[in-house]
Design a protein around this motif. Structure first.
Motif, PDB file in Angstrom:
ATOM      1  N   PRO A  34       0.836  -1.209   0.000  1.00  0.00           N
ATOM      2  CA  PRO A  34       0.000   0.000   0.000  1.00  0.00           C
ATOM      3  C   PRO A  34       0.868   1.255   0.000  1.00  0.00           C
ATOM      4  O   PRO A  34       1.972   1.263   0.546  1.00  0.00           O
TER       5      PRO A  34
ATOM      6  N   HIS B  38      -3.529   4.340   4.894  1.00  0.00           N
ATOM      7  CA  HIS B  38      -4.388   3.876   5.989  1.00  0.00           C
ATOM      8  C   HIS B  38      -4.286   4.757   7.229  1.00  0.00           C
ATOM      9  O   HIS B  38      -4.598   4.320   8.331  1.00  0.00           O
ATOM     10  N   ASP B  39      -3.869   5.996   7.065  1.00  0.00           N
ATOM     11  CA  ASP B  39      -3.666   6.873   8.221  1.00  0.00           C
ATOM     12  C   ASP B  39      -4.949   7.105   9.005  1.00  0.00           C
ATOM     13  O   ASP B  39      -4.961   7.018  10.228  1.00  0.00           O
TER      14      ASP B  39
ATOM     15  N   GLU C  68      -7.623   5.311   9.113  1.00  0.00           N
ATOM     16  CA  GLU C  68      -8.071   4.067   9.746  1.00  0.00           C
ATOM     17  C   GLU C  68      -7.327   3.841  11.060  1.00  0.00           C
ATOM     18  O   GLU C  68      -7.923   3.447  12.067  1.00  0.00           O
TER      19      GLU C  68
END
Length: 67
Positions: free
Chosen positions: A23, A28-29, A31
């Motif tokens: 990724p 995904h920060d 999240e």
């Protein structure tokens, strides 16, 4: 080596080995932030403290006790 350079290197290696690409950095920060908030609320509930509005309720208590 910067994060971007490491990502490009990892993507190149994954492509050469036929593996899925990793990724992108920062994907995904939000999240992670949500999971941290949920974990802190869980810990507060287990400890018997209010899980929401702790800062606001503390400020209200401080303002009420002043003369």
């Amino acid at each position: 080596m910067s994060v971007t350079e490491q990502y490009i290197l990892d993507t190149y290696r994954a492509q050469r080995l036929g593996e899925p690409a990793p990724p992108a950095p920062g994907a995904h920060d939000w999240e992670v932030v949500r999971e941290l908030r949920d974990h802190r609320r869980f810990r507060a509930a287990v400890a018997g403290r209010p899980a929401r509005g702790r800062i606001r309720s503390a400020a209200v208590r401080l303002l009420r006790t002043r003369p």
